[in-house]
Design a protein around this motif. Structure first.
Motif, PDB file in Angstrom:
ATOM      1  N   UNK A  95       0.851  -1.197   0.000  1.00 20.95           N
ATOM      2  CA  UNK A  95       0.000   0.000   0.000  1.00 20.95           C
ATOM      3  C   UNK A  95       0.882   1.241   0.000  1.00 20.95           C
ATOM      4  N   UNK A  96       0.585   2.156  -0.903  1.00 19.69           N
ATOM      5  CA  UNK A  96       1.224   3.467  -0.836  1.00 19.69           C
ATOM      6  C   UNK A  96       0.147   4.524  -0.678  1.00 19.69           C
ATOM      7  N   UNK A 133      -1.142   2.589  -9.547  1.00 16.73           N
ATOM      8  CA  UNK A 133      -0.125   3.458 -10.134  1.00 16.73           C
ATOM      9  C   UNK A 133       1.052   3.708  -9.176  1.00 16.73           C
ATOM     10  N   UNK A 134       0.870   3.475  -7.881  1.00 19.24           N
ATOM     11  CA  UNK A 134       1.907   3.841  -6.911  1.00 19.24           C
ATOM     12  C   UNK A 134       2.761   2.665  -6.459  1.00 19.24           C
ATOM     13  N   UNK A 135       2.118   1.633  -5.973  1.00 17.44           N
ATOM     14  CA  UNK A 135       2.854   0.551  -5.328  1.00 17.44           C
ATOM     15  C   UNK A 135       3.532  -0.350  -6.336  1.00 17.44           C
ATOM     16  N   UNK A 136       2.882  -0.620  -7.432  1.00 19.12           N
ATOM     17  CA  UNK A 136       3.371  -1.624  -8.361  1.00 19.12           C
ATOM     18  C   UNK A 136       2.828  -2.972  -7.933  1.00 19.12           C
ATOM     19  N   UNK A 142       2.809 -10.327  -3.638  1.00 19.12           N
ATOM     20  CA  UNK A 142       3.366 -10.905  -2.408  1.00 19.12           C
ATOM     21  C   UNK A 142       2.352 -10.852  -1.268  1.00 19.12           C
ATOM     22  N   UNK A 143       1.620  -9.751  -1.170  1.00 17.30           N
ATOM     23  CA  UNK A 143       0.612  -9.606  -0.114  1.00 17.30           C
ATOM     24  C   UNK A 143      -0.484 -10.656  -0.258  1.00 17.30           C
ATOM     25  N   UNK A 144      -0.946 -10.869  -1.464  1.00 12.12           N
ATOM     26  CA  UNK A 144      -2.005 -11.857  -1.689  1.00 12.12           C
ATOM     27  C   UNK A 144      -1.475 -13.260  -1.429  1.00 12.12           C
ATOM     28  N   UNK A 145      -0.251 -13.497  -1.812  1.00 13.99           N
ATOM     29  CA  UNK A 145       0.379 -14.796  -1.539  1.00 13.99           C
ATOM     30  C   UNK A 145       0.471 -15.036  -0.032  1.00 13.99           C
ATOM     31  N   UNK A 146       0.880 -14.007   0.723  1.00  8.86           N
ATOM     32  CA  UNK A 146       0.935 -14.124   2.188  1.00  8.86           C
ATOM     33  C   UNK A 146      -0.448 -14.368   2.775  1.00  8.86           C
ATOM     34  N   UNK A 147      -1.444 -13.649   2.266  1.00  7.84           N
ATOM     35  CA  UNK A 147      -2.817 -13.804   2.769  1.00  7.84           C
ATOM     36  C   UNK A 147      -3.333 -15.216   2.514  1.00  7.84           C
ATOM     37  N   UNK A 148      -2.967 -15.783   1.374  1.00 10.46           N
ATOM     38  CA  UNK A 148      -3.387 -17.154   1.071  1.00 10.46           C
ATOM     39  C   UNK A 148      -2.818 -18.124   2.100  1.00 10.46           C
TER      40      UNK A 148
END
Length: 155
Positions: A95-96, A133-136, A142-148
């Motif tokens: 998140x940015x 447009x900010x975070x890429x 990676x965040x979704x992978x961690x959440x999984x």
């Protein structure tokens, strides 16, 4: 009169049937987590669930939501799924500016509900309707992978 369910509560509106769902949510119900980005269904900032399907609310005339169940980002804030996604996005630096994040969270939840153990390629495909447009995208993937991994069994 258009009746529907919004975040678990029965609601109704007399707004014109051609009013966009996005405008109804933001202007009439003050649910401002759903954002307008492009207004053309290309960016995903306005993503909501309509009958448990991820949809761009900027493209939906409210005349088509009679009897539907609508869930916005505000409707999932208190769920365990949101808490896992929120923590994972934070931990991964996903998140940015935050403008796209409500829609990205909705897309993430939709993806993980269909595929609780996606590959990175499947994650990229699952969020392909959402622009950031900010975070890429690497940190978001990676965040979704961690959440999984963290949410194993709840998706």
């Amino acid at each position: 009169m258009i009746k529907f369910t919004l975040n678990g509560k029965t609601e109704e509106t007399n707004a014109p049937a051609t009013t966009r769902l996005l405008d109804l949510l933001r202007d009439d119900f003050e649910l401002i987590g759903t954002k307008e980005g492009c207004g053309e269904g290309e960016c995903g900032a306005c993503s909501v669930f309509v009958n448990n399907l991820l949809q761009n609310s900027c493209l939906i005339p409210i005349g088509s939501i009679a009897g539907a169940e609508i869930q916005t980002i505000e409707g999932i804030l208190e769920t365990k799924k949101f808490k896992i996604l929120d923590e994972s996005y934070s931990d991964a630096g996903g998140v940015q500016c935050g403008y796209c994040i409500p829609g990205m969270i909705m897309a993430s939840a939709a993806l993980l509900s269909k595929n609780p153990h996606p590959s990175k390629a499947e994650i990229r495909e699952g969020i392909s309707g959402n622009l950031c447009r900010c975070t890429g995208y690497n940190m978001i993937v990676d965040a979704i992978n961690q959440a999984a991994k963290k949410g194993d069994g709840i998706w």
